[in-house]
Design a protein around this motif. Structure first.
Motif, PDB file in Angstrom:
ATOM      1  N   ILE A 188       0.721  -1.382  -0.026  1.00 50.84           N
ATOM      2  CA  ILE A 188       0.034  -0.098  -0.170  1.00 50.84           C
ATOM      3  C   ILE A 188       0.836   1.270  -0.036  1.00 50.84           C
ATOM      4  O   ILE A 188       0.346   2.071  -0.357  1.00 50.84           O
ATOM      5  N   GLU A 189       2.175   1.168   0.391  1.00 50.41           N
ATOM      6  CA  GLU A 189       3.154   2.250   0.428  1.00 50.41           C
ATOM      7  C   GLU A 189       3.279   2.876  -0.977  1.00 50.41           C
ATOM      8  O   GLU A 189       3.652   4.125  -1.162  1.00 50.41           O
ATOM      9  N   ARG A 190       3.079   2.051  -1.962  1.00 47.16           N
ATOM     10  CA  ARG A 190       3.431   2.581  -3.130  1.00 47.16           C
ATOM     11  C   ARG A 190       2.472   3.525  -3.621  1.00 47.16           C
ATOM     12  O   ARG A 190       2.609   4.207  -4.966  1.00 47.16           O
ATOM     13  N   TYR A 191       1.199   3.423  -3.142  1.00 45.14           N
ATOM     14  CA  TYR A 191       0.191   4.468  -3.765  1.00 45.14           C
ATOM     15  C   TYR A 191       0.176   5.494  -2.856  1.00 45.14           C
ATOM     16  O   TYR A 191      -0.884   6.528  -3.000  1.00 45.14           O
ATOM     17  N   GLY A 192       1.002   5.995  -1.994  1.00 46.04           N
ATOM     18  CA  GLY A 192       1.084   7.267  -1.197  1.00 46.04           C
ATOM     19  C   GLY A 192       2.368   7.733  -0.912  1.00 46.04           C
ATOM     20  O   GLY A 192       3.340   7.499  -2.118  1.00 46.04           O
ATOM     21  N   ASP A 193       2.563   8.780  -0.154  1.00 45.72           N
ATOM     22  CA  ASP A 193       4.260   9.154  -0.151  1.00 45.72           C
ATOM     23  C   ASP A 193       5.137   8.327   0.538  1.00 45.72           C
ATOM     24  O   ASP A 193       5.201   8.391   1.621  1.00 45.72           O
ATOM     25  N   THR A 194       5.784   7.585  -0.163  1.00 46.94           N
ATOM     26  CA  THR A 194       6.696   6.359   0.325  1.00 46.94           C
ATOM     27  C   THR A 194       7.714   7.345   1.054  1.00 46.94           C
ATOM     28  O   THR A 194       8.236   6.784   2.295  1.00 46.94           O
ATOM     29  N   GLN A 195       8.462   8.323   0.417  1.00 44.52           N
ATOM     30  CA  GLN A 195       9.396   8.827   1.084  1.00 44.52           C
ATOM     31  C   GLN A 195       9.187   9.566   2.486  1.00 44.52           C
ATOM     32  O   GLN A 195       9.737   9.466   3.423  1.00 44.52           O
ATOM     33  N   ALA A 196       8.022  10.405   2.341  1.00 44.13           N
ATOM     34  CA  ALA A 196       7.601  10.857   3.664  1.00 44.13           C
ATOM     35  C   ALA A 196       7.314   9.692   4.892  1.00 44.13           C
ATOM     36  O   ALA A 196       7.733   9.914   5.917  1.00 44.13           O
ATOM     37  N   LEU A 197       6.701   8.514   4.470  1.00 42.70           N
ATOM     38  CA  LEU A 197       6.742   7.334   5.304  1.00 42.70           C
ATOM     39  C   LEU A 197       8.200   6.925   5.789  1.00 42.70           C
ATOM     40  O   LEU A 197       8.084   6.662   6.959  1.00 42.70           O
ATOM     41  N   LEU A 198       8.957   6.912   4.924  1.00 39.40           N
ATOM     42  CA  LEU A 198      10.484   6.414   5.287  1.00 39.40           C
ATOM     43  C   LEU A 198      11.027   7.484   6.310  1.00 39.40           C
ATOM     44  O   LEU A 198      11.905   7.068   7.263  1.00 39.40           O
ATOM     45  N   ARG A 199      10.586   8.761   6.097  1.00 42.70           N
ATOM     46  CA  ARG A 199      11.474   9.785   7.126  1.00 42.70           C
ATOM     47  C   ARG A 199      10.783   9.637   8.342  1.00 42.70           C
ATOM     48  O   ARG A 199      11.474   9.779   9.326  1.00 42.70           O
ATOM     49  N   GLU A 200       9.519   9.352   8.421  1.00 46.68           N
ATOM     50  CA  GLU A 200       8.886   8.807   9.727  1.00 46.68           C
ATOM     51  C   GLU A 200       9.189   7.441  10.446  1.00 46.68           C
ATOM     52  O   GLU A 200       9.499   7.535  11.410  1.00 46.68           O
ATOM     53  N   LYS A 201       9.379   6.536   9.480  1.00 48.50           N
ATOM     54  CA  LYS A 201       9.614   5.096  10.042  1.00 48.50           C
ATOM     55  C   LYS A 201      10.877   4.573   9.136  1.00 48.50           C
ATOM     56  O   LYS A 201      10.544   3.607   8.192  1.00 48.50           O
ATOM     57  N   PRO A 202      12.091   5.211   9.464  1.00 54.97           N
ATOM     58  CA  PRO A 202      13.055   4.534   8.472  1.00 54.97           C
ATOM     59  C   PRO A 202      13.303   3.201   8.623  1.00 54.97           C
ATOM     60  O   PRO A 202      13.975   2.303   7.708  1.00 54.97           O
ATOM     61  N   GLN A 203      12.735   2.419   9.763  1.00 55.76           N
ATOM     62  CA  GLN A 203      13.013   1.000   9.929  1.00 55.76           C
ATOM     63  C   GLN A 203      12.146   0.251   9.078  1.00 55.76           C
ATOM     64  O   GLN A 203      12.354  -0.756   8.892  1.00 55.76           O
ATOM     65  N   PHE A 204      11.256   0.837   8.111  1.00 53.23           N
ATOM     66  CA  PHE A 204      10.433   0.116   7.271  1.00 53.23           C
ATOM     67  C   PHE A 204      11.348  -0.013   5.739  1.00 53.23           C
ATOM     68  O   PHE A 204      10.714  -0.514   5.050  1.00 53.23           O
ATOM     69  N   GLU A 205      12.536   0.696   5.728  1.00 52.29           N
ATOM     70  CA  GLU A 205      13.242   0.540   4.482  1.00 52.29           C
ATOM     71  C   GLU A 205      13.369  -0.837   3.863  1.00 52.29           C
ATOM     72  O   GLU A 205      13.087  -1.069   2.601  1.00 52.29           O
ATOM     73  N   ASN A 206      13.977  -1.778   4.673  1.00 52.00           N
ATOM     74  CA  ASN A 206      14.115  -3.109   4.187  1.00 52.00           C
ATOM     75  C   ASN A 206      12.786  -3.876   3.670  1.00 52.00           C
ATOM     76  O   ASN A 206      12.996  -4.472   2.663  1.00 52.00           O
ATOM     77  N   SER A 207      11.834  -3.666   4.318  1.00 51.94           N
ATOM     78  CA  SER A 207      10.571  -4.102   4.000  1.00 51.94           C
ATOM     79  C   SER A 207       9.922  -3.948   2.985  1.00 51.94           C
ATOM     80  O   SER A 207       9.305  -4.512   2.141  1.00 51.94           O
ATOM     81  N   ILE A 208       9.976  -2.369   2.635  1.00 50.89           N
ATOM     82  CA  ILE A 208       9.528  -1.850   1.499  1.00 50.89           C
ATOM     83  C   ILE A 208      10.405  -2.241   0.275  1.00 50.89           C
ATOM     84  O   ILE A 208       9.947  -2.573  -0.677  1.00 50.89           O
ATOM     85  N   ARG A 209      11.689  -2.481   0.423  1.00 51.72           N
ATOM     86  CA  ARG A 209      12.629  -2.961  -0.666  1.00 51.72           C
ATOM     87  C   ARG A 209      12.485  -4.221  -1.023  1.00 51.72           C
ATOM     88  O   ARG A 209      12.399  -4.771  -2.241  1.00 51.72           O
ATOM     89  N   SER A 210      11.995  -5.135  -0.069  1.00 57.64           N
ATOM     90  CA  SER A 210      11.565  -6.461  -0.322  1.00 57.64           C
ATOM     91  C   SER A 210      10.147  -7.001  -0.618  1.00 57.64           C
ATOM     92  O   SER A 210       9.841  -8.072  -0.810  1.00 57.64           O
TER      93      SER A 210
END
Length: 398
Positions: A188-210
């Protein structure tokens, strides 16, 4: 209809209701109607007594009684109709009692492990409880009290049985207006502001990449049901997205608005008000400022529950579910039965069937400190028996 949405409740009911009161006070000045409905997207923590603390998976420091027990005991009452789905930090013994849905306390309704109801007979609200873990997805609901550490965890894992039933909501049924879940749909992150989400929750980066952030079964439900609104919790962050689906029958592009929110706390975005247009036929009378909605069973969901009842999996290894052709025939047969045997052509108010009843002994004080019993027990919930009797199915929860 003005609807308040909360991400994770984490037992903070008093804070949630006080926040809605402040929102209503602010909007009253501008002439807007008050909030009519509250949706809580998991980790509700319907802890009735201290014994329930030992049926909830959470670190010891977070295993607290909090606010709900006072609403259950009747010392407080929810000031607004509240609809709940379960998360991964719940009193699982209490939730299991209400597998098919039921009142957790007066004015607080649990949708069940999977469910769909009609608010005021028109607003279709569906939901899925728990979070996704692939290793337990195709298992049955084998967990029972007394829980051991492994079953206390697996008990809140979403099962294929619930998801497959929800997949059939669009089978001759009306569109789902709001879908509630604790987990997020996968990707679902692909349909919103993914970069803003990562700034708020940088620990999500690996999950988003995979591509592992969220639930694949919920992604399938999102693409199949295409609800107008989807609300979630779990990640403790506010995030919005807009999913555009394939063109509908009218030629227009269908769209789902996604909203995830955090948990109660200072400076946290945990509550937000959304509006769903009320059909003309259901508009409140002129001059009526406060409207109290009523809940109705969804006839199509009742048909699905009845059709799937013989296949309910109660062992660790679940039995195979019927194929699509058989499911269609079973649901059609069950829907005809529902129309003939329940309410007005299948429409029946929930309060006419399910009546809140205390099962576990309530705490004796506001603090609950005097109650020291730490032994969880199984209880039969009359609401579940009433639901099964209405549908003519066996009560397999007891």
């Amino acid at each position: 209809m003005r609807i308040a949405v909360v991400g994770c409740s984490h037992g903070g009911l008093d804070t949630i209701y006080k926040t809605i009161h402040r929102v209503d006070a602010d909007t009253k000045k501008s002439g807007e109607l008050p909030v009519e409905l509250l949706l809580c997207c998991g980790d509700f923590q319907a802890l009735r007594c201290n014994a329930d603390l030992y049926t909830m998976k959470a670190p010891t420091k977070f295993r607290l009684l909090r606010d709900f027990h006072n609403y259950y005991a009747g010392r407080k009452k929810a000031p607004i109709l509240t609809i709940v789905v379960g998360g991964n930090h719940e009193a699982m013994g209490h939730m299991w009692e209400c597998f098919h849905g039921g009142w957790l306390a007066p004015n607080i309704y649990f949708l069940g492990y999977a469910g769909c109801i009609l608010v005021d007979g028109w607003l279709r609200v569906a939901g899925s409880s728990g979070i996704h873990k692939a290793e337990n997805y195709k298992a049955g609901h084998f967990e029972r009290l007394p829980y051991i550490p492994s079953t206390l965890v697996s008990a809140y894992h979403t099962r294929q049985y619930g998801v497959e039933r929800l997949m059939n909501l669009n089978n001759n049924g009306p569109k789902v207006d709001i879908f509630m879940s604790h987990d997020w749909p996968l990707g679902i992150e692909r349909y919103g502001d993914t970069q803003a989400l990562l700034r708020e929750k940088p620990q999500f980066e690996n999950s988003i990449r995979s591509n592992t952030l969220g639930s694949r079964p919920l992604e399938s439900l999102l693409k199949t049901l295409k609800p107008t609104q989807w609300c979630s919790g779990h990640m403790h962050v506010r995030f919005t997205a807009e999913v555009r689906h394939d063109k509908g029958k009218s030629g227009g592009s269908e769209c789902t608005k996604f909203l995830a929110l955090s948990k109660p706390g200072e400076g946290r975005a945990f509550l937000e008000v959304i509006e769903i247009p009320t059909p003309e036929a259901h508009q409140p009378a002129k001059g009526v400022r406060h409207h109290t909605p009523r809940l109705f069973f969804d006839p199509h969901w009742l048909a699905i529950v009845r059709a799937f009842a013989p296949f309910m999996p109660l062992q660790a290894k679940a039995m195979p579910l019927p194929g699509a052709t058989q499911v269609t025939a079973l649901i059609a047969e069950a829907f005809a039965w529902v129309q003939q045997n329940i309410g007005d052509n299948g429409m029946k108010a929930i309060q006419d069937v399910q009546i809140f009843t205390q099962t576990a002994p309530p705490t004796r004080s506001f603090s609950g400190e005097e109650d020291t019993d730490t032994t969880p027990r199984s209880y039969s919930n009359p609401q579940t028996q009433a639901f099964c009797d209405m549908l003519g199915i066996a009560n397999q929860i007891d």
